[in-house]
Design a protein around this motif. Sequence first.
Motif, PDB file in Angstrom:
ATOM      1  N   ASN A  98     -45.885  45.866 -27.694  1.00 55.39           N
ATOM      2  CA  ASN A  98     -46.992  46.896 -26.918  1.00 55.39           C
ATOM      3  C   ASN A  98     -46.163  47.039 -25.825  1.00 55.39           C
ATOM      4  O   ASN A  98     -46.034  46.571 -24.767  1.00 55.39           O
ATOM      5  CB  ASN A  98     -48.195  45.844 -26.678  1.00 55.39           C
ATOM      6  CG  ASN A  98     -49.294  46.708 -25.663  1.00 55.39           C
ATOM      7  OD1 ASN A  98     -49.183  48.094 -25.536  1.00 55.39           O
ATOM      8  ND2 ASN A  98     -50.255  45.779 -25.141  1.00 55.39           N
ATOM      9  N   PRO A  99     -45.820  48.627 -25.636  1.00 49.71           N
ATOM     10  CA  PRO A  99     -45.134  49.135 -24.441  1.00 49.71           C
ATOM     11  C   PRO A  99     -46.040  49.199 -23.372  1.00 49.71           C
ATOM     12  O   PRO A  99     -45.338  49.692 -22.142  1.00 49.71           O
ATOM     13  CB  PRO A  99     -44.555  50.315 -24.898  1.00 49.71           C
ATOM     14  CG  PRO A  99     -45.484  50.984 -25.918  1.00 49.71           C
ATOM     15  CD  PRO A  99     -46.221  49.521 -26.491  1.00 49.71           C
ATOM     16  N   ASN A 100     -47.395  49.143 -23.325  1.00 54.59           N
ATOM     17  CA  ASN A 100     -48.157  49.419 -22.225  1.00 54.59           C
ATOM     18  C   ASN A 100     -47.943  48.325 -20.881  1.00 54.59           C
ATOM     19  O   ASN A 100     -48.574  47.236 -21.017  1.00 54.59           O
ATOM     20  CB  ASN A 100     -49.424  49.475 -22.747  1.00 54.59           C
ATOM     21  CG  ASN A 100     -49.770  50.593 -23.458  1.00 54.59           C
ATOM     22  OD1 ASN A 100     -49.871  51.746 -23.249  1.00 54.59           O
ATOM     23  ND2 ASN A 100     -50.150  50.135 -24.656  1.00 54.59           N
ATOM     24  N   ILE A 101     -47.112  48.606 -20.002  1.00 57.03           N
ATOM     25  CA  ILE A 101     -46.660  47.576 -18.935  1.00 57.03           C
ATOM     26  C   ILE A 101     -48.063  47.695 -17.957  1.00 57.03           C
ATOM     27  O   ILE A 101     -47.901  46.627 -17.451  1.00 57.03           O
ATOM     28  CB  ILE A 101     -45.275  48.237 -18.591  1.00 57.03           C
ATOM     29  CG1 ILE A 101     -44.665  47.072 -17.509  1.00 57.03           C
ATOM     30  CG2 ILE A 101     -45.631  49.527 -17.725  1.00 57.03           C
ATOM     31  CD1 ILE A 101     -43.506  47.278 -17.106  1.00 57.03           C
ATOM     32  N   GLY A 102     -48.594  48.511 -17.610  1.00 55.95           N
ATOM     33  CA  GLY A 102     -49.616  48.384 -16.690  1.00 55.95           C
ATOM     34  C   GLY A 102     -49.710  49.799 -15.817  1.00 55.95           C
ATOM     35  O   GLY A 102     -48.844  50.860 -16.258  1.00 55.95           O
ATOM     36  N   ASN A 103     -50.430  49.942 -14.823  1.00 57.90           N
ATOM     37  CA  ASN A 103     -50.634  51.043 -14.144  1.00 57.90           C
ATOM     38  C   ASN A 103     -50.060  51.271 -12.943  1.00 57.90           C
ATOM     39  O   ASN A 103     -49.471  50.180 -12.305  1.00 57.90           O
ATOM     40  CB  ASN A 103     -52.379  51.484 -13.483  1.00 57.90           C
ATOM     41  CG  ASN A 103     -53.065  51.601 -14.859  1.00 57.90           C
ATOM     42  OD1 ASN A 103     -52.520  51.854 -15.985  1.00 57.90           O
ATOM     43  ND2 ASN A 103     -54.301  51.554 -14.726  1.00 57.90           N
ATOM     44  N   VAL A 104     -49.803  52.642 -12.438  1.00 62.50           N
ATOM     45  CA  VAL A 104     -48.898  52.527 -10.881  1.00 62.50           C
ATOM     46  C   VAL A 104     -49.810  52.094  -9.936  1.00 62.50           C
ATOM     47  O   VAL A 104     -51.121  52.487  -9.779  1.00 62.50           O
ATOM     48  CB  VAL A 104     -48.564  54.226 -10.645  1.00 62.50           C
ATOM     49  CG1 VAL A 104     -48.105  54.267  -9.323  1.00 62.50           C
ATOM     50  CG2 VAL A 104     -47.740  54.702 -11.865  1.00 62.50           C
ATOM     51  N   LEU A 105     -49.541  50.957  -9.033  1.00 64.79           N
ATOM     52  CA  LEU A 105     -50.270  50.494  -8.349  1.00 64.79           C
ATOM     53  C   LEU A 105     -50.281  51.320  -7.014  1.00 64.79           C
ATOM     54  O   LEU A 105     -51.447  51.329  -6.164  1.00 64.79           O
ATOM     55  CB  LEU A 105     -49.742  49.187  -7.990  1.00 64.79           C
ATOM     56  CG  LEU A 105     -50.577  48.136  -6.656  1.00 64.79           C
ATOM     57  CD1 LEU A 105     -52.045  48.157  -7.160  1.00 64.79           C
ATOM     58  CD2 LEU A 105     -49.855  46.955  -6.594  1.00 64.79           C
TER      59      LEU A 105
END
Length: 417
Positions: free
Chosen positions: A222-229
């Motif tokens: 799963n390459p979804n690392i996260g959102n730009v904070l």
Amino acid sequence: MVINREHWEEVSVPTVVAKLHTPTTSPTSTELFTAAIKDISESLQVHGLNFKISDTTRIWSLFGASTAAGAPSKPPSTRWPFTRGYNTIGMSAGRTNNTKSVGTIGGYFKFRDPDSNERVIGITCYHVVREGPQGEVDDREYNPPIPPCPCPRTPEIEPTGATNVNHPCLYPALPDMEAAKAIYSTQASLPIPPGLHPAIAAEENAKRQEARRKLHEINSYNPNIGNVLAVSGWRNVALHASSSSSSATAASNAILIDWACIEIRSNTQSTYSANYIGDIARDLQYAQSPAAPYRTSNDHHQLISKTIHLPSQNTILFKKGRTTGITAGTLAPSAPALIRIKKGLLPAARAFVITRDVLSGQHFAGNGDAGAWCLTGGGELVGLFVAGDERDGSGLMIPIEVVMEDIERTLGLSPGS
């Protein structure tokens, strides 16, 4: 800028490098320009200085722009991150909805929010996550215009930066995921030639099984690392006094800022989340790089040890980037830089120059390396790589202390968080 420039250190001489736009409008203007350059060169030679020109047509292009979508110079690693064990440095990242803009996660910071929750952020450059799927820039969220109204969108990210930008990101970036799939799909499907010796046939079959295993790891990852904070926006900030050194004394008090924080989702973190550089140390030593650090088996020495003020000029630094991998270069003084950005240029920016490795001739970085961390051979974090010159192989770095202080200010954290 003035640097020692030649293929071998023993014969290198101080050289004034000027980044200029050379005229091509008419023979007369070209002749006058050539004569002026000759006069400058002869005047400098009297003082023991050479004179070289680097054309502004390639001046300090941002190394995370749309031209970074090509494959890296080395095949994507399937040991990491497709089998997660720790968050390594130098891997590619990009927005989920933009496959063209690719950059590098330089490394990771941890901090506690006002609710005392520990959070982990990956650091890259603002220009890496700036552009949306339709070429729009500085938006928090892309909403296509409803026909027939073309209605150009107003940028929502101010020059002073923004928080909770909420652009989802992939790690590795999608082009690298697809490149890895293509490599191992091809290897896994190759037919075994008939008539081979049984031992050779067994070896070939084992290679294809290994390719299938790696392909399964990639497809399961799963390459979804996260959102730009948070992002820095486009601006200059003060170079604080603590960064003063022999490299910084001649610098202007203004320095370019270009960073983005990607929040690492809790389900992608591991108990080994750290800025691990043990593998980099081995590669540097194998290549006999001048930046090769001395390492022991102690785990502490396999991690980035600390952040430091700018070291002295001519210090050897190394970085690990998405495209060119592990390279070394020499720290030079700060210089004014005309940086290309979409829809214009970013004028009056300054950053510290890193010249390419004189011995190997290898460029310090290439497209897709923006966001890489620059370190000393002792594993000390010095700066954030933001841009480079495609012609001479040099790069631009901004001090990591300036980046950290600006991140703290933007996120409303106390100093030293």
